[in-house]
Design a protein around this motif. Structure first.
Motif, PDB file in Angstrom:
ATOM      1  N   LEU A  89       0.863  -1.199  -0.426  1.00 14.54           N
ATOM      2  CA  LEU A  89      -0.254   0.014   0.081  1.00 14.54           C
ATOM      3  C   LEU A  89       0.713   1.607  -0.253  1.00 14.54           C
ATOM      4  O   LEU A  89       1.811   1.466   0.868  1.00 14.54           O
ATOM      5  N   LEU A  90       0.666   2.143  -0.806  1.00 14.95           N
ATOM      6  CA  LEU A  90       1.341   2.925  -1.011  1.00 14.95           C
ATOM      7  C   LEU A  90       0.338   4.316  -0.604  1.00 14.95           C
ATOM      8  O   LEU A  90      -0.506   4.961  -1.459  1.00 14.95           O
ATOM      9  N   ALA A  91       0.328   5.939   0.766  1.00 21.73           N
ATOM     10  CA  ALA A  91      -0.018   6.438   0.341  1.00 21.73           C
ATOM     11  C   ALA A  91       0.288   7.751   0.187  1.00 21.73           C
ATOM     12  O   ALA A  91       1.500   7.963   0.166  1.00 21.73           O
ATOM     13  N   VAL A  92      -0.296   8.383  -0.532  1.00 20.97           N
ATOM     14  CA  VAL A  92       0.147   9.961  -0.619  1.00 20.97           C
ATOM     15  C   VAL A  92      -0.709  10.913  -0.664  1.00 20.97           C
ATOM     16  O   VAL A  92      -2.640  10.298  -1.190  1.00 20.97           O
ATOM     17  N   GLY A  93      -0.280  11.741   0.988  1.00 22.36           N
ATOM     18  CA  GLY A  93      -1.760  12.852   1.074  1.00 22.36           C
ATOM     19  C   GLY A  93      -1.353  12.817   2.429  1.00 22.36           C
ATOM     20  O   GLY A  93       0.024  12.819   3.286  1.00 22.36           O
ATOM     21  N   GLY A  94      -2.464  13.879   3.405  1.00 23.78           N
ATOM     22  CA  GLY A  94      -1.585  13.897   4.949  1.00 23.78           C
ATOM     23  C   GLY A  94      -2.015  12.846   5.379  1.00 23.78           C
ATOM     24  O   GLY A  94      -2.688  11.521   5.438  1.00 23.78           O
ATOM     25  N   GLY A  95      -2.509  13.132   6.643  1.00 21.95           N
ATOM     26  CA  GLY A  95      -2.824  12.648   7.730  1.00 21.95           C
ATOM     27  C   GLY A  95      -4.406  11.722   7.745  1.00 21.95           C
ATOM     28  O   GLY A  95      -4.294  10.383   8.049  1.00 21.95           O
ATOM     29  N   SER A  96      -4.742  12.016   6.907  1.00 24.33           N
ATOM     30  CA  SER A  96      -6.634  11.033   6.956  1.00 24.33           C
ATOM     31  C   SER A  96      -6.138  10.215   5.765  1.00 24.33           C
ATOM     32  O   SER A  96      -6.818   9.071   6.132  1.00 24.33           O
ATOM     33  N   VAL A  97      -5.481  10.611   4.882  1.00 27.23           N
ATOM     34  CA  VAL A  97      -5.140   9.142   3.480  1.00 27.23           C
ATOM     35  C   VAL A  97      -3.666   8.352   4.336  1.00 27.23           C
ATOM     36  O   VAL A  97      -3.964   7.393   4.657  1.00 27.23           O
ATOM     37  N   MET A  98      -3.536   8.749   5.140  1.00 31.60           N
ATOM     38  CA  MET A  98      -2.420   7.914   5.713  1.00 31.60           C
ATOM     39  C   MET A  98      -2.600   7.068   6.528  1.00 31.60           C
ATOM     40  O   MET A  98      -2.407   5.869   6.660  1.00 31.60           O
ATOM     41  N   ASP A  99      -3.557   7.262   7.647  1.00 29.50           N
ATOM     42  CA  ASP A  99      -4.137   6.983   8.610  1.00 29.50           C
ATOM     43  C   ASP A  99      -5.095   6.014   8.157  1.00 29.50           C
ATOM     44  O   ASP A  99      -5.513   4.444   8.089  1.00 29.50           O
ATOM     45  N   GLY A 100      -5.848   6.209   7.123  1.00 33.11           N
ATOM     46  CA  GLY A 100      -6.740   5.561   6.326  1.00 33.11           C
ATOM     47  C   GLY A 100      -6.088   4.849   5.852  1.00 33.11           C
ATOM     48  O   GLY A 100      -6.091   3.595   5.900  1.00 33.11           O
TER      49      GLY A 100
END
Ligand code: NZQ
Ligand code: ZN
Length: 386
Positions: A89-100
């Motif tokens: 999984l690769l999160a690209v974004g702020g806290g909401s995307v990383m947490d999600g």
């Protein structure tokens, strides 16, 4: 100093022009799900750069993770993970995307029938021994999620912490230039969220932890020094780089090891977001001054230390110094454009019992570093915050 374990396995890749190193960071044969938010990464070109940096992998995209990421949205991502046999999984974004993304990593490997159960372990680690590996590309410095083991997930009418050592990112790319496009209010949110992460681990009671205290004070002073400047000059690289690193260090376990922690401001703040949709950092700026006024006896020694070392307040008696430190802190938040009273967000006294009911429903009836903050205490704090 209290006993502690400290282990942080996240590889930080910091600086300009590091995105192409994704090619070394993500396994060559991976089937990757790239998760993002409501579209800022498309609009500003970050997603395209990420895709270009990952030749040869199977890439699948999942957009639409909202601020304060919601359980049903994340379960849609889990369905994609299963269907596409995703293994990274690769999160690209702020806290909401990383947490999600952290939640998806756990939920995709949840052994039972009801992944909702992941939400109800409070500050305990979830009892699960497998999760998908994940990395992050950070576009908003604020939460520290890029280098910690936590996530906050919205479910029905509440926000729930989800903690597991399995969700430390394998790596996080922190390129300050990716944050230049943030609107001023999100930058201000980042400064305030980071500031309050530090004080939740610092303004408790003294335990003689010199490294943790001095480091906490250093982060607070740095945020005060750069806060307004990085809002006014978003493309001043050095200033923004300092925000990015201070935000990460504020909540990666370093300053919290071996010291008491509070988190009451966050727990009350989460209810305010869930009920009224107020941004996370803004809820904290509302609660903090009222919390410190009400808890001045319990937190008195650390508040005096904070007053002296962070704000240089050396005159006056104990109460006068504490009052001035609270006033300076409120003025700092307001100087960043963040309002600090419930009425500024249209919340009136008749809604406060809903906040209390939300805390009660989650069993948050004994908050603070000494577990002595009752619902009645929270009610008084909220009344003061009106
Ligand atoms: O969704 P997109 O279109 O990407 O837009 C986002 C969103 O609208 C936008 N944005 C992000 N990067 C941008 C950008 N806009 C322009 N340029 C960029 N480079 O900013 C908006 C807010 O994003 P969000 O991720 O929601 O903000 P933040 O990073 O402040 O995260 C808040 C969430 O983190 C949780 C909060 O509860 C909240 O759900 N927290 C997580 C913690 C943790 N994991 O340790 C600790 C914190 O205390 C916090 O509770
Ligand atoms: Zn926070």
């Amino acid at each position: 100093m209290l006993n502690f374990d400290y282990h942080n396995p996240t590889h930080i890749v910091f600086g300009r022009d590091r995105l192409q190193e994704l090619d070394q960071l993500v396994p060559k044969a991976a089937r990757v799900l790239i998760l993002y938010g409501s579209g800022s990464v498309k609009k500003y070109g970050t997603l395209a750069k990420v895709v270009a940096a990952l030749p040869g992998r199977t890439l699948v995209e999942f957009g639409g993770i909202e601020a304060n990421p919601r359980f049903p949205t994340l379960m849609q991502a889990v369905a994609v993970v299963r269907q596409e046999k995703i293994d990274f999984l690769l999160a690209v974004g702020g806290g909401s995307v990383m947490d999600g993304t952290k939640f998806v990593a756990l939920a995709a490997k949840f052994p039972g029938e009801k992944p909702e159960e992941l939400l109800f372990h409070g500050f305990q680690f979830v009892p699960q021994d497998e999760a998908l590996p994940l990395g992050t590309v950070v576009t908003l410095p604020a939460t520290g999620s890029e280098m910690n083991n936590g996530a906050v997930i919205s479910y029905q009418n509440g926000k729930y912490p989800v903690l597991s050592p399995l969700v430390f990112p394998r790596f996080s790319i922190l390129d300050p230039t990716l944050t230049f496009t943030l609107p001023p209010t999100q930058v201000a949110n980042g400064v305030v969220d980071s500031f309050i992460h530090v004080v939740e681990q610092y303004v408790t009671y003294p335990t003689g932890a010199l490294f943790q205290d001095r480091t906490a004070e250093g982060i607070l002073q740095s945020l005060i020094e750069i806060g307004r400047k990085t809002i006014d000059h978003p493309e001043d690289y050095e200033t923004r780089a300092n925000l990015v690193w201070n935000a990460t260090m504020a909540l990666n376990g370093l300053i919290g090891a071996g010291v008491p922690q509070d988190w009451s401001i966050h727990m009350i703040g989460h209810e305010l977001t869930a009920l009224f949709g107020i941004d996370h950092a803004k809820t904290l700026a509302i609660v903090l001054p009222a919390m410190w006024q009400r808890r001045r006896a319990e937190k008195g020694d650390k508040l005096l230390q904070y007053a002296e070392r962070v704000w240089g307040i050396r005159q006056g008696d104990r109460d006068q110094r504490i009052d001035l430190a609270i006033e300076r802190t409120r003025d700092f938040f307001e100087s960043l454009g963040i309002k600090t009273r419930l009425r500024d967000y249209g919340v009136t006294a008749d809604r406060l019992e809903e906040v209390i009911a939300g805390l009660a429903a989650k069993g948050l009836t004994a908050l603070s570093e000494r577990q002595d903050l009752t619902l009645d205490g929270c009610r008084r704090i909220l009344q003061d915050a009106l």
